[in-house]
Design an enzyme around this catalytic site. Structure first.
Site, PDB file in Angstrom:
ATOM      1  N   LYS A 134      65.885  47.922   7.129  1.00  0.00           N
ATOM      2  CA  LYS A 134      66.378  48.680   8.278  1.00  0.00           C
ATOM      3  C   LYS A 134      66.188  47.847   9.530  1.00  0.00           C
ATOM      4  O   LYS A 134      65.263  47.035   9.543  1.00  0.00           O
ATOM      5  CB  LYS A 134      65.696  50.041   8.435  1.00  0.00           C
ATOM      6  CG  LYS A 134      64.196  50.108   8.200  1.00  0.00           C
ATOM      7  CD  LYS A 134      63.241  49.272   8.957  1.00  0.00           C
ATOM      8  CE  LYS A 134      63.182  49.275  10.444  1.00  0.00           C
ATOM      9  NZ  LYS A 134      62.160  48.353  10.986  1.00  0.00           N
ATOM     10  N   TYR A 219      63.173  55.278  12.548  1.00  0.00           N
ATOM     11  CA  TYR A 219      62.378  56.169  11.679  1.00  0.00           C
ATOM     12  C   TYR A 219      62.491  57.616  12.162  1.00  0.00           C
ATOM     13  O   TYR A 219      62.537  58.550  11.368  1.00  0.00           O
ATOM     14  CB  TYR A 219      60.902  55.756  11.676  1.00  0.00           C
ATOM     15  CG  TYR A 219      60.602  54.537  10.848  1.00  0.00           C
ATOM     16  CD1 TYR A 219      60.259  54.651   9.509  1.00  0.00           C
ATOM     17  CD2 TYR A 219      60.659  53.271  11.402  1.00  0.00           C
ATOM     18  CE1 TYR A 219      59.982  53.528   8.735  1.00  0.00           C
ATOM     19  CE2 TYR A 219      60.393  52.138  10.649  1.00  0.00           C
ATOM     20  CZ  TYR A 219      60.056  52.282   9.313  1.00  0.00           C
ATOM     21  OH  TYR A 219      59.793  51.166   8.560  1.00  0.00           O
TER      22      TYR A 219
END
Ligand code: NAD
Length: 366
Positions: A134, A219
């Protein structure tokens, strides 16, 4: 002689239709078990790759078999530290040689963000399954191209959203799905840290794509989605920049709101300029879950309306993650919410957050 993989490819499936193959060759139990391990090469042997490699020592279904690096001196160290055959290390220039290595099932891209796009597409073209860290890319367009390339090549694309394999997070999701929290009324998610070295790639837009938001704010975006089970319909955001010299190229601190179809609003924040900032608080009309810390390497801690949470913290998150992904690829288990498409949803939200900031905090409809 044809390898088992060649044989499978000739059958018209991917090399990962292994449950069928296991029954075909079950005369050698050891070979069957070994073959059912997902054989993974890490691309970019930096600090996160090292963490993944360490975690993979405890994996049952995934095995680290090689690496791609621009630093030849890492080969000796990695080979002895992680028991990897020196023949399975490649330079970036030789990346395509992986195609001819039948012992490699999947590549895991752990390079700086702006390099994900190129290496995911190159890996897909070799017919290797891909796990990509990510944020999956530095733009929505790149993310779409990566998904299309993997689809075209018939390979899986997963994003390194390790929290989906972590027991506290999984319990939160289970409780929400089971209705134990009632109707979700609010989500509060924040995550950040004080970044050190001012010369690191994370502070360079060309390599990182963005700052705290792309790196750790993601996140909170992902968490707001798994905490509500909904997709946001609007975003509004603002940035605080207290150190314009250090954060000349990338964002420092961002607060944003995500509005969901049910009317719930998630209130989120991220930073690169202070510590002690990590929480996920999900409040429903029947109960709540509070995780803090909620996204770091752990141990994750939490409490609910029923009391303290107590779940297994014995394994590194990446051990669960890699065994979980191996199960999807090798054994056809349903994909968790970590596919390329899920990564793209987060990239669209990131894009909207930056657009809102640029427009002075204006509400952006998704
Ligand atoms: P890092 O700087 O420690 O490692 C990056 C690696 O890429 C190094 O081996 C470096 O040599 C190599 N590299 C190749 N070309 C490079 C270039 N042009 N500039 C800089 N480095 C280059 O970074 P990291 O912390 O390991 O992060 C790598 C990726 O992993 C990022 O996408 C990051 O977001 C992700 N990450 C994910 C988690 C997680 O918990 N899922 C945690 C940390 C990092």
């Amino acid at each position: 002689m044809k390898s088992r993989r060649d044989f499978l490819l000739e059958l018209g499936g991917s090399a990962f239709s292994l449950p069928i193959l296991s029954s075909l060759t079950s005369n050698d139990a050891d070979a069957t078990i070994a073959d059912k391990q997902l054989k993974v090469v890490l691309v970019g042997l930096g600090s996160y790759a090292e963490r993944v490699a360490t975690a993979m020592k405890d994996c049952k279904k995934a095995k680290l078999v090689g690496g791609v690096t621009g630093t030849p001196s890492k080969i000796d160290t990695w080979s002895s530290k992680f028991g990897v055959d020196k023949a399975n290390f490649y330079s970036y220039k030789d990346f395509e040689k992986l195609k001819d290595n039948p012992d490699v099932d999947a590549v895991y891209i752990t390079l700086p963000n702006s390099m994900h796009h190129e290496y995911v597409i190159r890996a897909a073209k070799m017919g290797k399954h891909v796990i990509c860290e990510k944020p999956m890319s530095v733009s929505v367009k790149q993310a779409e191209e990566m998904i299309a390339a993997c689809k075209k090549a018939g390979v899986k694309l997963y994003i390194g959203y390790r929290m989906h394999f972590e027991p506290y997070t999984r319990e939160l999701i289970r409780m929400r799905k089971a209705g134990e929290l009632g109707k979700i009324m609010h989500v509060n998610a924040y995550f950040g840290f004080k970044s050190g070295d001012p010369n690191q790639w994370r502070l360079k837009k060309a390599l990182a794509g963005g700052g705290a938001l792309m790196d750790v704010g993601i996140y909170c975006i992902n968490a707001a989605r798994y905490a509500t089970g909904e997709e946001p319909v609007w975003i509004s955001a603002e940035e605080a920049k207290t150190d314009p010299v250090k954060f000349k190229e990338v964002d420092e601190t961002i607060t944003w709101q995500m509005g969901f179809p049910s009317g719930v609003i998630a209130s989120c924040a991220t930073t690169y300029n202070f510590n002690n900032f990590e929480r996920l608080y999900v409040v429903g009309d029947k109960g709540f879950v509070e995780l803090s810390p909620a996204y770091g390497y752990g141990p994750i801690k939490g409490r609910t309306h029923k009391g303290e949470m107590s779940w297994d913290t014995s394994k590194m998150h990446q051990t669960w993650q890699m065994d979980g992904l191996a199960d999807c690829i090798l054994n056809g288990k349903p994909d968790p919410n970590v596919t390329g498409e899920e990564g793209l949803k987060d990239m669209k939200i990131i894009d909207a957050i930056y657009k809102s900031i640029a427009a002075g905090g204006k509400k952006i409809m998704l």
